[in-house]
Design a protein around this motif. Structure first.
Motif, PDB file in Angstrom:
ATOM      1  N   LEU A  54       0.916  -1.250   0.005  1.00 46.57           N
ATOM      2  CA  LEU A  54       0.179  -0.061  -0.098  1.00 46.57           C
ATOM      3  C   LEU A  54       0.870   1.331   0.029  1.00 46.57           C
ATOM      4  O   LEU A  54       1.819   1.484   0.912  1.00 46.57           O
ATOM      5  CB  LEU A  54      -0.705   0.036   1.285  1.00 46.57           C
ATOM      6  CG  LEU A  54      -1.850   1.278   1.344  1.00 46.57           C
ATOM      7  CD1 LEU A  54      -2.827   1.441   0.388  1.00 46.57           C
ATOM      8  CD2 LEU A  54      -2.678   1.292   2.681  1.00 46.57           C
ATOM      9  N   LEU A  55       0.953   2.191  -1.151  1.00 47.76           N
ATOM     10  CA  LEU A  55       1.504   3.282  -1.110  1.00 47.76           C
ATOM     11  C   LEU A  55       0.773   4.389  -1.001  1.00 47.76           C
ATOM     12  O   LEU A  55      -0.395   4.587  -1.490  1.00 47.76           O
ATOM     13  CB  LEU A  55       2.355   3.371  -2.802  1.00 47.76           C
ATOM     14  CG  LEU A  55       3.261   1.988  -2.872  1.00 47.76           C
ATOM     15  CD1 LEU A  55       3.812   2.053  -4.259  1.00 47.76           C
ATOM     16  CD2 LEU A  55       4.356   1.838  -1.804  1.00 47.76           C
ATOM     17  N   GLU A  56       1.140   5.699  -0.625  1.00 52.23           N
ATOM     18  CA  GLU A  56       0.834   6.741  -0.367  1.00 52.23           C
ATOM     19  C   GLU A  56       1.234   7.866  -1.321  1.00 52.23           C
ATOM     20  O   GLU A  56       2.563   8.121  -0.983  1.00 52.23           O
ATOM     21  CB  GLU A  56       0.445   7.253   1.045  1.00 52.23           C
ATOM     22  CG  GLU A  56      -0.475   8.609   1.346  1.00 52.23           C
ATOM     23  CD  GLU A  56      -0.462   8.930   2.796  1.00 52.23           C
ATOM     24  OE1 GLU A  56      -1.017   9.990   3.002  1.00 52.23           O
ATOM     25  OE2 GLU A  56       0.017   8.016   3.633  1.00 52.23           O
ATOM     26  N   ALA A  57       0.686   8.135  -2.262  1.00 49.89           N
ATOM     27  CA  ALA A  57       1.302   9.327  -3.304  1.00 49.89           C
ATOM     28  C   ALA A  57       1.666  10.591  -2.344  1.00 49.89           C
ATOM     29  O   ALA A  57       1.127  11.056  -1.517  1.00 49.89           O
ATOM     30  CB  ALA A  57       0.554   9.706  -4.269  1.00 49.89           C
ATOM     31  N   PRO A  58       2.948  11.101  -2.971  1.00 50.42           N
ATOM     32  CA  PRO A  58       3.476  12.371  -2.177  1.00 50.42           C
ATOM     33  C   PRO A  58       2.426  13.670  -2.123  1.00 50.42           C
ATOM     34  O   PRO A  58       2.344  14.076  -0.985  1.00 50.42           O
ATOM     35  CB  PRO A  58       4.674  12.625  -2.812  1.00 50.42           C
ATOM     36  CG  PRO A  58       5.133  11.445  -3.445  1.00 50.42           C
ATOM     37  CD  PRO A  58       3.892  10.579  -3.724  1.00 50.42           C
ATOM     38  N   VAL A  59       1.511  13.528  -3.051  1.00 51.24           N
ATOM     39  CA  VAL A  59       0.567  14.774  -3.153  1.00 51.24           C
ATOM     40  C   VAL A  59      -0.442  14.469  -2.047  1.00 51.24           C
ATOM     41  O   VAL A  59      -0.871  15.499  -1.473  1.00 51.24           O
ATOM     42  CB  VAL A  59      -0.066  14.753  -4.483  1.00 51.24           C
ATOM     43  CG1 VAL A  59       0.725  15.440  -5.502  1.00 51.24           C
ATOM     44  CG2 VAL A  59      -0.654  13.441  -4.908  1.00 51.24           C
ATOM     45  N   LEU A  60      -0.820  13.171  -1.704  1.00 54.44           N
ATOM     46  CA  LEU A  60      -1.774  13.097  -0.522  1.00 54.44           C
ATOM     47  C   LEU A  60      -1.149  13.185   0.871  1.00 54.44           C
ATOM     48  O   LEU A  60      -1.775  13.543   1.697  1.00 54.44           O
ATOM     49  CB  LEU A  60      -2.403  11.414  -0.918  1.00 54.44           C
ATOM     50  CG  LEU A  60      -3.089  11.069   0.254  1.00 54.44           C
ATOM     51  CD1 LEU A  60      -4.516  12.067   0.394  1.00 54.44           C
ATOM     52  CD2 LEU A  60      -3.729   9.605   0.069  1.00 54.44           C
ATOM     53  N   TYR A  61       0.336  12.809   0.833  1.00 58.00           N
ATOM     54  CA  TYR A  61       1.030  12.856   2.144  1.00 58.00           C
ATOM     55  C   TYR A  61       0.885  14.098   2.400  1.00 58.00           C
ATOM     56  O   TYR A  61       1.002  14.638   3.624  1.00 58.00           O
ATOM     57  CB  TYR A  61       2.285  12.154   2.055  1.00 58.00           C
ATOM     58  CG  TYR A  61       3.154  12.135   3.273  1.00 58.00           C
ATOM     59  CD1 TYR A  61       2.855  11.284   4.507  1.00 58.00           C
ATOM     60  CD2 TYR A  61       4.237  13.009   3.397  1.00 58.00           C
ATOM     61  CE1 TYR A  61       3.544  11.169   5.362  1.00 58.00           C
ATOM     62  CE2 TYR A  61       4.764  13.221   4.557  1.00 58.00           C
ATOM     63  CZ  TYR A  61       4.543  12.300   5.663  1.00 58.00           C
ATOM     64  OH  TYR A  61       5.524  12.472   6.734  1.00 58.00           O
ATOM     65  N   LYS A  62       1.250  15.205   1.544  1.00 57.71           N
ATOM     66  CA  LYS A  62       1.454  16.432   2.041  1.00 57.71           C
ATOM     67  C   LYS A  62       0.017  17.206   2.000  1.00 57.71           C
ATOM     68  O   LYS A  62      -0.119  18.512   2.296  1.00 57.71           O
ATOM     69  CB  LYS A  62       2.515  17.196   0.936  1.00 57.71           C
ATOM     70  CG  LYS A  62       3.792  16.933   0.855  1.00 57.71           C
ATOM     71  CD  LYS A  62       4.869  17.468   0.063  1.00 57.71           C
ATOM     72  CE  LYS A  62       6.265  17.093  -0.059  1.00 57.71           C
ATOM     73  NZ  LYS A  62       6.870  17.707  -0.829  1.00 57.71           N
ATOM     74  N   GLY A  63      -0.908  16.577   1.442  1.00 58.95           N
ATOM     75  CA  GLY A  63      -2.358  17.162   1.620  1.00 58.95           C
ATOM     76  C   GLY A  63      -2.808  17.953   0.312  1.00 58.95           C
ATOM     77  O   GLY A  63      -3.848  18.610   0.583  1.00 58.95           O
ATOM     78  N   ARG A  64      -2.169  18.098  -0.734  1.00 53.30           N
ATOM     79  CA  ARG A  64      -2.637  18.756  -1.799  1.00 53.30           C
ATOM     80  C   ARG A  64      -3.758  18.311  -2.498  1.00 53.30           C
ATOM     81  O   ARG A  64      -4.469  18.829  -3.065  1.00 53.30           O
ATOM     82  CB  ARG A  64      -1.442  18.881  -2.862  1.00 53.30           C
ATOM     83  CG  ARG A  64      -0.092  19.855  -2.197  1.00 53.30           C
ATOM     84  CD  ARG A  64       0.820  19.792  -3.379  1.00 53.30           C
ATOM     85  NE  ARG A  64       0.266  20.551  -4.618  1.00 53.30           N
ATOM     86  CZ  ARG A  64       1.093  20.323  -5.690  1.00 53.30           C
ATOM     87  NH1 ARG A  64       2.323  19.887  -5.714  1.00 53.30           N
ATOM     88  NH2 ARG A  64       0.257  20.798  -6.892  1.00 53.30           N
ATOM     89  N   SER A  65      -3.813  16.766  -2.282  1.00 55.60           N
ATOM     90  CA  SER A  65      -4.835  16.245  -3.223  1.00 55.60           C
ATOM     91  C   SER A  65      -6.212  15.854  -2.118  1.00 55.60           C
ATOM     92  O   SER A  65      -6.932  15.082  -2.363  1.00 55.60           O
ATOM     93  CB  SER A  65      -4.382  14.870  -3.769  1.00 55.60           C
ATOM     94  OG  SER A  65      -3.895  14.044  -2.827  1.00 55.60           O
TER      95      SER A  65
END
Length: 345
Positions: A42-53
């Motif tokens: 299970l991978l979390e994209a950087p845009v989701l991790y930083k809250g942009r998405s």
């Protein structure tokens, strides 16, 4: 090579010429949330991790925007622009497919654009993230084909949209109460549907069999093995005898009743096989293959699925044994109205 191919597919680096196996592995490990014993991640994209998405949708119907299906839209009819949630949906679409490169996210951009997005991001990190992990584990534990564990699947979380409501005190709260079970069920169903949208394969266990046969029994031995999709690995003469030691592999599903058939076909010229587990192997057959070309229709006919497929046969057997829904099962409608006695004239 596999790591480089995966890194290019997931855009672990903006410039593919500078991509190396080490940089791809570093980017994947930085986005890794969970990995199980079967190789599912299970991978979390950087845009989701930083809250942009992560976007908050304030709509009148307390729901997020769902794009209509292609067949439901009429030709020449444009979608209205003032739809609730359409702006957030388009903003999320721009963040998707940015890859696993953390440098692709603009460091100067704030994580959230307004208070509602900040509350939605806090809701995701504190309440929904753990439930999403549980939903991923449940989906990998029971796949959509036979409710068996899934192997070698990477699930990437790229965006989250949460319907929010603005109350009288100008405080944003979730429009509907989001329980952990709702998030688990939603992610589990989404992963299972995504797996069925791509070509699926089943993995079957193979057994290693060792037996002795005379020269007269080799013909019947090879006939039985070929009918059961077995493969001969080695065959060598036993010193001091006229027997041949044969080592072969056979699918476990095809091993039932093997010893009696060998003894019957060879008239006792073949000894009873010794079976031990050998390995797992992917069955390269699409269980949902449908004939499309004229040559395929001449050979197989106009079928909804290939009825002679071994993969589909195994899926039906396993689902029937587990009590699951099987497409080939006969359903009797209004059984009390059916006539079982012949009508005598």
């Amino acid at each position: 090579d596999d790591l480089m191919m995966l890194g290019k597919a997931l855009k672990c680096c903006n410039n593919e010429s500078t991509l190396t196996p080490q940089s791809a592995l570093t980017a994947l490990l930085g986005s890794l949330d969970d990995i199980d014993s079967n190789g599912n991640a299970l991978l979390e994209a950087p845009v989701l991790y930083k809250g942009r998405s992560v976007k908050a949708v304030c709509s009148t119907n307390d729901e997020v925007y769902i794009p209509p299906k292609e067949e439901s839209t009429k030709d020449g009819e444009d979608e209205p622009e003032n739809v609730d949630g359409l702006e957030e949906y388009n903003a999320v679409q721009e963040c998707l497919r940015t890859g696993m490169d953390k440098e692709a996210c603009d460091p100067d951009t704030n994580d959230t654009s307004n208070d509602a997005d900040a509350i939605a991001l806090d809701k995701w990190r504190q309440d929904m993230r753990g439930s999403a992990l549980a939903g991923f584990q449940l989906a990998m534990r029971a796949g959509p084909l036979c409710e068996e564990p899934v192997q070698g699947v990477a699930v990437i979380l790229e965006s989250v949209e949460i319907a929010m409501r603005d109350d009288s005190t100008k405080q944003f709260t979730p429009a509907k109460e989001l329980s952990g079970g709702m998030v688990v069920a939603a992610l589990r169903s989404g992963i299972r549907c995504a797996l069925l949208s791509r070509p699926a394969r089943i993995v079957e266990g193979h057994l290693k069999l060792t037996l002795h046969s005379s020269l007269a029994g080799l013909g019947s031995l090879h006939a039985v093995l070929s009918k059961r999709r077995g493969r001969v690995v080695t065959d060598s003469m036993v010193d001091g005898t006229d027997l041949i030691q044969v080592t072969a592999t056979i699918p476990q599903a095809e091993s039932f009743g093997l010893a009696p058939e060998l003894l019957k076909k060879s008239s006792g010229e073949v000894t009873a096989p010794e079976l031990v587990f050998s390995h797992w192997e992917v069955l390269e057959e699409d269980p949902f293959w449908v004939p499309t070309t004229e040559e395929e229709r001449e050979d197989h006919g106009d079928l909804t699925t290939a009825s002679d497929s071994d993969a589909l046969k195994y899926i039906r057997i396993v689902r029937s044994r587990k009590g699951l829904l099987v497409d080939s099962s006969k359903i009797v409608v209004a059984a009390e109205k059916q006539r079982t006695l012949s009508r005598k004239k």
